[in-house]
Write a protein that holds these residues in place. Structure first.
Motif, mmCIF file in Angstrom:
data_model
loop_
_atom_site.group_PDB
_atom_site.id
_atom_site.type_symbol
_atom_site.label_atom_id
_atom_site.label_comp_id
_atom_site.label_asym_id
_atom_site.label_seq_id
_atom_site.Cartn_x
_atom_site.Cartn_y
_atom_site.Cartn_z
ATOM 1 N N ALA A 271 0.789 -1.099 -0.038
ATOM 2 C CA ALA A 271 0.093 -0.046 0.085
ATOM 3 C C ALA A 271 0.797 1.148 0.042
ATOM 4 C CB ALA A 271 -0.894 -0.079 1.436
ATOM 5 N N PRO A 272 0.188 2.107 -0.762
ATOM 6 C CA PRO A 272 1.324 3.454 -0.866
ATOM 7 C C PRO A 272 1.346 4.215 0.361
ATOM 8 C CG PRO A 272 -0.769 3.868 -1.957
ATOM 9 C CD PRO A 272 -0.775 2.149 -1.623
ATOM 10 N N ALA A 273 2.540 4.786 0.842
ATOM 11 C CA ALA A 273 2.743 5.372 2.012
ATOM 12 C C ALA A 273 1.626 6.507 2.045
ATOM 13 C CB ALA A 273 4.097 5.559 2.160
ATOM 14 N N PRO A 274 0.882 6.552 3.126
ATOM 15 C CA PRO A 274 -0.057 7.538 3.185
ATOM 16 C C PRO A 274 0.687 8.951 2.973
ATOM 17 C CG PRO A 274 0.380 6.914 5.525
ATOM 18 C CD PRO A 274 1.076 5.950 4.411
ATOM 19 N N LYS A 275 -0.076 9.891 2.354
ATOM 20 C CA LYS A 275 0.392 11.148 2.017
ATOM 21 C C LYS A 275 0.549 12.179 3.300
ATOM 22 C CE LYS A 275 -0.818 11.669 -2.800
ATOM 23 N NZ LYS A 275 -1.592 12.493 -3.687
ATOM 24 N N PRO A 276 1.500 12.615 3.613
ATOM 25 C CA PRO A 276 1.419 13.611 4.676
ATOM 26 C C PRO A 276 0.311 14.451 4.707
ATOM 27 C CG PRO A 276 3.236 14.177 3.256
ATOM 28 C CD PRO A 276 2.768 13.046 2.777
ATOM 29 N N PRO A 277 -0.260 14.685 5.811
ATOM 30 C CA PRO A 277 -1.498 15.792 5.725
ATOM 31 C C PRO A 277 -1.088 16.939 5.093
ATOM 32 C CG PRO A 277 -0.629 15.507 8.071
ATOM 33 C CD PRO A 277 0.021 14.433 7.219
ATOM 34 N N ALA A 278 -1.838 17.555 4.476
ATOM 35 C CA ALA A 278 -1.381 19.013 3.766
ATOM 36 C C ALA A 278 -1.329 19.961 4.860
ATOM 37 C CB ALA A 278 -2.518 19.562 2.853
ATOM 38 N N PRO A 279 -0.261 20.466 4.909
ATOM 39 C CA PRO A 279 0.038 21.614 5.927
ATOM 40 C C PRO A 279 -1.193 22.523 6.167
ATOM 41 C CG PRO A 279 1.147 22.264 4.079
ATOM 42 C CD PRO A 279 0.726 21.197 3.802
ATOM 43 N N LYS A 280 -1.804 23.127 7.058
ATOM 44 C CA LYS A 280 -2.782 23.982 7.248
ATOM 45 C C LYS A 280 -2.504 25.238 6.873
ATOM 46 C CE LYS A 280 -4.944 21.679 11.309
ATOM 47 N NZ LYS A 280 -5.370 21.845 12.594
ATOM 48 N N PRO A 281 -3.343 26.059 5.969
ATOM 49 C CA PRO A 281 -2.748 27.284 5.726
ATOM 50 C C PRO A 281 -2.352 28.122 6.925
ATOM 51 C CG PRO A 281 -5.095 27.146 5.268
ATOM 52 C CD PRO A 281 -4.577 25.640 5.654
ATOM 53 N N ALA A 282 -1.603 28.940 6.569
ATOM 54 C CA ALA A 282 -1.151 29.684 7.651
ATOM 55 C C ALA A 282 -2.239 30.769 7.943
ATOM 56 C CB ALA A 282 0.091 30.570 7.424
ATOM 57 N N THR A 283 -2.484 31.029 9.240
ATOM 58 C CA THR A 283 -3.688 32.020 9.492
ATOM 59 C C THR A 283 -2.983 33.194 9.319
ATOM 60 O OG1 THR A 283 -4.307 30.435 11.451
ATOM 61 C CG2 THR A 283 -5.146 32.891 11.312
ATOM 62 N N ALA A 284 -4.203 33.761 8.142
ATOM 63 C CA ALA A 284 -3.741 35.071 7.793
ATOM 64 C C ALA A 284 -3.715 36.224 8.798
ATOM 65 C CB ALA A 284 -4.726 35.611 6.614
#
Length: 263
Positions: free
Chosen positions: A62-75
């Motif tokens: 199984a493909p390694a799970p993608k790392p969670p997308a970084p949360k957008p920096a709070t503007a």
């Protein structure tokens, strides 16, 4: 001996049993061959081992799970809108009164129409917002339009007309559209001058002529005295009285239009 006999007997019995057993088996085999014809369609027996079923390939990892997308920096919170810049000017409306005081004495005996003089603003002049537009100490410039003395005691006043032209505020000069409301001034008698005497010279001569007609020599002297006395009284009555604006005298103007100046 007995042992030998027993063994021989046993061997005979064994051989007899073997023959008896072989006969039925042979008969059975012959019968089966006659009854069951050969099946020519039968597939030859393949003694080769059955092929192994294809091995199921191992499942791909199984493909390694993608790392969670970084949360957008709070503007960052938007910066507050800058306050609108305050206007760089302040204004006075039409009708505003400005009180000022003459710096020097102005007199109809020494000044004439066309000349200018200055006054000092007495106190801060504010607009309806409470902003100081003309600070105390600012100066106003006036032009003399008319300045004439009262020519006799019958005249209650001479002739005086002024025009405000400009204001100097914090070193800057601004044109002023205004009218003069009041001017502190008074009349000052000059005394009987040669010019005033010339006005009544004919009265003195007339007195001498009348005296001569009335009494010749003596009458001429009396007439001359009477004529001179009458002439002096006339000169005093007709003597000029100058219009004087004293130093410190108040002059009040009212604006006819707005006055806008830099802060």
């Amino acid at each position: 001996m007995r042992k030998t006999l027993a063994m021989a007997t046993a061997l005979l019995l064994l051989a007899a049993c073997t023959k008896t057993a072989d006969k039925p088996a042979a008969a059975d085999a012959q019968r089966d061959l006659q009854l069951a014809p050969a099946d020519t369609t039968a597939t030859a027996i393949n003694d080769a081992p059955a092929p192994k079923p294809p091995e199921t390939p191992a499942p791909a990892p199984a493909p390694a799970p993608k790392p969670p997308a970084p949360k957008p920096a709070t503007a960052p919170a938007p910066a507050p809108k800058p306050k609108p810049a305050e206007p760089a000017t302040v204004s006075l409306g039409a009708g505003t009164e400005v009180h000022s005081q003459a710096i020097d004495t102005i007199s109809s005996r020494h000044q004439k129409a066309g000349e200018t003089f200055k006054t000092t603003v007495s106190s801060d002049i504010k607009n309806d917002k409470g902003q100081v537009v003309i600070p105390a100490g600012s100066t106003l410039t006036f032009q003399i339009v008319t300045l004439e003395p009262a020519e006799n005691k019958s005249q209650s006043d001479g002739k005086l007309e002024l025009k405000v032209t400009e204001a100097t505020i914090k070193g800057q000069t601004y044109a002023v559209n205004g009218t003069v409301v009041s001017v502190t001034h008074f009349l000052k008698g000059r005394g009987v001058t040669a010019g005033d005497a010339a006005k009544v010279g004919g009265a003195t001569a007339g007195g001498a002529v009348v005296g001569g007609l009335l009494g010749k020599g003596k009458g001429a002297v009396i007439g001359a005295v009477l004529g001179a006395a009458g002439g002096t009284a006339a000169a005093v009555h007709s003597a000029d009285r100058d219009v004087v604006i004293p130093a410190g005298g108040e002059i009040v103007i009212a604006l006819l239009g707005p006055l806008t100046v830099a802060k």
